[in-house]
Motif scaffolding. Structure first.
Motif, PDB file in Angstrom:
ATOM      1  N   LYS A   1      13.928   2.974  -2.026  1.00 14.07           N
ATOM      2  CA  LYS A   1      13.151   2.969  -0.789  1.00 14.07           C
ATOM      3  C   LYS A   1      11.658   2.919  -1.117  1.00 14.07           C
ATOM      4  N   ILE A   2      10.892   2.446  -0.155  1.00 15.78           N
ATOM      5  CA  ILE A   2       9.437   2.473  -0.264  1.00 15.78           C
ATOM      6  C   ILE A   2       8.910   3.410   0.810  1.00 15.78           C
ATOM      7  N   ARG A   3       8.404   4.542   0.412  1.00 16.98           N
ATOM      8  CA  ARG A   3       7.788   5.471   1.368  1.00 16.98           C
ATOM      9  C   ARG A   3       6.299   5.179   1.378  1.00 16.98           C
ATOM     10  N   MET A   4       5.851   4.477   2.406  1.00 13.46           N
ATOM     11  CA  MET A   4       4.438   4.072   2.467  1.00 13.46           C
ATOM     12  C   MET A   4       3.526   5.268   2.611  1.00 13.46           C
ATOM     13  N   VAL A   5       4.006   6.320   3.299  1.00 15.65           N
ATOM     14  CA  VAL A   5       3.208   7.521   3.510  1.00 15.65           C
ATOM     15  C   VAL A   5       3.952   8.712   2.912  1.00 15.65           C
ATOM     16  N   LYS A   6       3.257   9.485   2.102  1.00 13.27           N
ATOM     17  CA  LYS A   6       3.891  10.619   1.457  1.00 13.27           C
ATOM     18  C   LYS A   6       2.885  11.775   1.352  1.00 13.27           C
ATOM     19  N   SER A   7       3.316  12.946   1.771  1.00 15.86           N
ATOM     20  CA  SER A   7       2.496  14.140   1.618  1.00 15.86           C
ATOM     21  C   SER A   7       3.010  14.956   0.431  1.00 15.86           C
TER      22      SER A   7
ATOM     23  N   ALA B   1       0.835  -1.205   0.000  1.00 19.79           N
ATOM     24  CA  ALA B   1       0.000   0.000   0.000  1.00 19.79           C
ATOM     25  C   ALA B   1       0.862   1.245   0.000  1.00 19.79           C
ATOM     26  N   LYS B   2       0.299   2.322  -0.508  1.00 20.25           N
ATOM     27  CA  LYS B   2       0.954   3.634  -0.457  1.00 20.25           C
ATOM     28  C   LYS B   2      -0.126   4.671  -0.174  1.00 20.25           C
ATOM     29  N   ILE B   3       0.118   5.483   0.836  1.00 17.11           N
ATOM     30  CA  ILE B   3      -0.825   6.520   1.247  1.00 17.11           C
ATOM     31  C   ILE B   3      -0.275   7.870   0.817  1.00 17.11           C
ATOM     32  N   ILE B   4      -1.020   8.571  -0.021  1.00 18.72           N
ATOM     33  CA  ILE B   4      -0.555   9.839  -0.588  1.00 18.72           C
ATOM     34  C   ILE B   4      -1.526  10.945  -0.228  1.00 18.72           C
ATOM     35  N   GLN B   5      -1.020  11.972   0.429  1.00 20.44           N
ATOM     36  CA  GLN B   5      -1.861  13.127   0.729  1.00 20.44           C
ATOM     37  C   GLN B   5      -1.784  14.124  -0.427  1.00 20.44           C
ATOM     38  N   LYS B   6      -2.906  14.341  -1.079  1.00 16.31           N
ATOM     39  CA  LYS B   6      -2.976  15.277  -2.207  1.00 16.31           C
ATOM     40  C   LYS B   6      -3.329  16.687  -1.739  1.00 16.31           C
ATOM     41  N   LYS B   7      -4.261  16.776  -0.801  1.00 15.91           N
ATOM     42  CA  LYS B   7      -4.673  18.047  -0.208  1.00 15.91           C
ATOM     43  C   LYS B   7      -4.837  17.826   1.291  1.00 15.91           C
ATOM     44  N   LYS B   8      -5.062  18.897   2.032  1.00 16.04           N
ATOM     45  CA  LYS B   8      -5.232  18.739   3.476  1.00 16.04           C
ATOM     46  C   LYS B   8      -6.510  17.997   3.833  1.00 16.04           C
TER      47      LYS B   8
ATOM     48  N   LEU C   1      -7.741  15.571   1.426  1.00 12.23           N
ATOM     49  CA  LEU C   1      -7.848  14.501   0.437  1.00 12.23           C
ATOM     50  C   LEU C   1      -6.639  13.568   0.520  1.00 12.23           C
ATOM     51  N   ILE C   2      -6.920  12.283   0.761  1.00  8.31           N
ATOM     52  CA  ILE C   2      -5.882  11.260   0.825  1.00  8.31           C
ATOM     53  C   ILE C   2      -6.234  10.124  -0.126  1.00  8.31           C
ATOM     54  N   ILE C   3      -5.258   9.746  -0.947  1.00 11.31           N
ATOM     55  CA  ILE C   3      -5.409   8.625  -1.869  1.00 11.31           C
ATOM     56  C   ILE C   3      -4.642   7.432  -1.295  1.00 11.31           C
ATOM     57  N   VAL C   4      -5.292   6.280  -1.237  1.00 13.41           N
ATOM     58  CA  VAL C   4      -4.628   5.056  -0.789  1.00 13.41           C
ATOM     59  C   VAL C   4      -4.559   4.094  -1.963  1.00 13.41           C
ATOM     60  N   LYS C   5      -3.332   3.787  -2.414  1.00 14.36           N
ATOM     61  CA  LYS C   5      -3.148   2.803  -3.475  1.00 14.36           C
ATOM     62  C   LYS C   5      -2.856   1.456  -2.821  1.00 14.36           C
ATOM     63  N   ILE C   6      -3.565   0.426  -3.236  1.00 11.28           N
ATOM     64  CA  ILE C   6      -3.339  -0.886  -2.631  1.00 11.28           C
ATOM     65  C   ILE C   6      -3.179  -1.969  -3.694  1.00 11.28           C
ATOM     66  N   ILE C   7      -2.352  -2.952  -3.353  1.00  9.92           N
ATOM     67  CA  ILE C   7      -2.246  -4.196  -4.119  1.00  9.92           C
ATOM     68  C   ILE C   7      -2.774  -5.296  -3.217  1.00  9.92           C
ATOM     69  N   GLY C   8      -3.778  -6.009  -3.665  1.00 12.81           N
ATOM     70  CA  GLY C   8      -4.387  -7.039  -2.848  1.00 12.81           C
ATOM     71  C   GLY C   8      -3.620  -8.351  -2.878  1.00 12.81           C
ATOM     72  N   ASN C   9      -3.835  -9.173  -1.848  1.00 13.70           N
ATOM     73  CA  ASN C   9      -3.285 -10.526  -1.843  1.00 13.70           C
ATOM     74  C   ASN C   9      -4.429 -11.536  -1.909  1.00 13.70           C
ATOM     75  N   GLU C  10      -4.152 -12.790  -1.553  1.00 13.87           N
ATOM     76  CA  GLU C  10      -5.170 -13.837  -1.709  1.00 13.87           C
ATOM     77  C   GLU C  10      -6.384 -13.622  -0.793  1.00 13.87           C
ATOM     78  N   ASN C  11      -6.215 -12.781   0.233  1.00 19.05           N
ATOM     79  CA  ASN C  11      -7.322 -12.511   1.153  1.00 19.05           C
ATOM     80  C   ASN C  11      -8.094 -11.240   0.803  1.00 19.05           C
ATOM     81  N   TYR C  12      -7.754 -10.659  -0.341  1.00 20.67           N
ATOM     82  CA  TYR C  12      -8.403  -9.402  -0.736  1.00 20.67           C
ATOM     83  C   TYR C  12      -9.877  -9.624  -1.088  1.00 20.67           C
ATOM     84  N   SER C  13     -10.692  -8.652  -0.694  1.00 18.25           N
ATOM     85  CA  SER C  13     -12.094  -8.611  -1.121  1.00 18.25           C
ATOM     86  C   SER C  13     -12.497  -7.133  -1.190  1.00 18.25           C
ATOM     87  N   LYS C  14     -13.680  -6.872  -1.672  1.00 20.20           N
ATOM     88  CA  LYS C  14     -14.154  -5.486  -1.750  1.00 20.20           C
ATOM     89  C   LYS C  14     -14.249  -4.861  -0.359  1.00 20.20           C
TER      90      LYS C  14
END
Length: 427
Positions: A416-422, A359-366, A368-381
């Motif tokens: 590096k992987i920055r999981m959280v980025k503003s 996952a990567k959490i990106i703050q676009k505005k104060k 608004l936050i976008i969370v990008k995720i890649i699911g695994n075998e346990n992923y569901s809606k």
């Protein structure tokens, strides 16, 4: 073959090992003595600092201890880039110096110059943090890094001392495990995010690596990642802290009570609005190097945040403690009400959400936050709504949180992987 550098490194290392057992007051006096010396040198020899001191009406004799550094302005990355030639010692022959570019993962890279003595001292400081946690001269040492920039063998390594071999950061996990098995290192140093992936691979494949100590560095290490690495490697995990511009600045010992700060090589301030914070409060980390006369950094804002401690470590070392690392300023989430949130709760929210591979959490505005995720075998809606609710719980109901499923999450150029980025202004 140049014998001066390895002999000098060994000499520095032995002095540094003795230093750590001195009392705190003796270490502070040693720090202040080194500080006064480099401040005087910078004023008399470095054009940038000579002008800077005069602009604020400060003379070298006005800086007697770390507490006096607040009389000087903060040094920013932007200023270093714009004034590079005036910050480097004009008497230094750059062909005999070590010029190191930063990764530039948060913008345009800057260059840092180490003179030969400073470079040797810096490497000795780094060695201390490893040796005090189990490394010795003849143990095999694997370091995860960019295979394109592997340095040539040193004098020591040609004689089997500090036998470093490199694991390519950009290889896939299976290849990294194969290489580690081939090397069979006693000690392994690398980014926690990638070492955690190796730990997961070992667990999923019922495999193991016999490594004594795993050192993590360059990224935020949360408790869940630490536990996973320790369990699946069967090793103690020692976290190291620092930056390319200054190198090692703090490190854990076997007691894990915090990070021993290398105050015999760097003056570290924890500030908020240019005022030193109290123990237990977070502050921006400001560095003043005490060893690099090729390019002194005086009150340098590295962009990291941490929490100082007034506790003494059970190990008996006099080096004072930093309680914890909170991450880079650019990893803090900034809300409309002025509050700033550490990335740590966001790391933990992701770790505790079933169905997420990455996952990567990106703050676009104060708001608004976008969370990008890649699911695994346990992923569901339901995974999407779970992570959305957890992030909103941390940020508050007035923040819009949107979850996007993606096929790939790219690493920074540094690996590096920055999981959280503003992506909003840090001010």
């Amino acid at each position: 073959m140049n014998l001066i550098s390895p002999i000098r490194k060994f000499y520095y290392l032995k002095r540094l090992q003795r230093n750590q057992w001195k009392g705190l007051e003796e270490l502070r006096e040693l720090q202040n003595k080194k500080l006064r010396k480099i401040i005087k040198f910078a004023y008399e020899n470095i054009p940038f600092y000579h002008d800077r001191f005069r602009e604020v009406g400060v003379k070298p004799q006005d800086i007697k201890s770390k507490r006096d550094l607040k009389k000087l302005p903060i040094l920013t990355k932007k200023e270093i880039k714009e004034n590079f030639e005036d910050i480097v010692n004009p008497e230094l022959d750059l062909s005999e110096a070590r010029v190191v570019p930063t990764s530039g993962s948060t913008g345009t890279p800057l260059k840092v110059v180490y003179d030969q003595r400073g470079d040797d001292f810096s490497k000795a400081v780094n060695l201390r943090s490893h040796i005090e946690n189990g490394l010795n001269f003849y143990k095999k040492w694997a370091i995860m890094g960019d295979a394109r920039t592997v340095p040539p063998q040193t004098f020591f390594q040609k004689f089997g001392i500090f036998r470093i071999q490199y694991i390519n950061l950009f290889d896939d996990v299976e290849k990294q495990v194969q290489d580690l098995k081939k090397i069979q290192p006693d000690v392994f140093t690398g980014y926690p995010s990638q070492i955690e992936l190796i730990a997961e691979y070992l667990n999923d494949n019922n495999d193991e690596l016999n490594i004594e100590t795993v050192f993590t560095t360059a990224e935020l290490l949360d408790n869940i990642s630490r536990s996973k690495i320790s369990k699946n490697f069967g090793s103690d995990v020692i976290d190291l802290f620092g930056c390319i511009e200054v190198n090692r600045t703090a490190w854990e010992c076997e007691e894990h009570m915090g990070y021993h700060m290398d105050i015999d090589s760097v003056a570290i301030e924890f500030t908020k609005n240019n005022k030193e914070v109290s123990p237990g409060e977070w502050g921006d980390i400001i560095y003043t190097t005490l060893f690099n006369y090729g390019m002194p950094l005086i009150r340098y804002d590295v962009g990291d945040r941490g929490v100082p401690s007034d506790e003494a470590c059970k190990c008996g070392r006099g080096l004072p403690l930093m309680d914890k690392v909170l991450g880079r300023k650019g990893d803090f989430i900034k809300l409309k009400n002025g509050k700033q949130l550490s990335p740590i709760p966001f790391h933990l929210a992701v770790k505790h959400t079933k169905g997420i591979e990455e996952a990567k959490i990106i703050q676009k505005k104060k708001d608004l936050i976008i969370v990008k995720i890649i699911g695994n075998e346990n992923y569901s809606k339901k995974t999407n709504s779970n992570i959305r609710n957890k992030v909103k719980e941390i940020c508050g109901k007035n923040v819009d949180v949107r979850v996007h499923e993606v096929d790939e999450i790219r690493k920074d150029s540094s690996g590096k992987i920055r999981m959280v980025k503003s992506e909003i202004s840090e001010t």
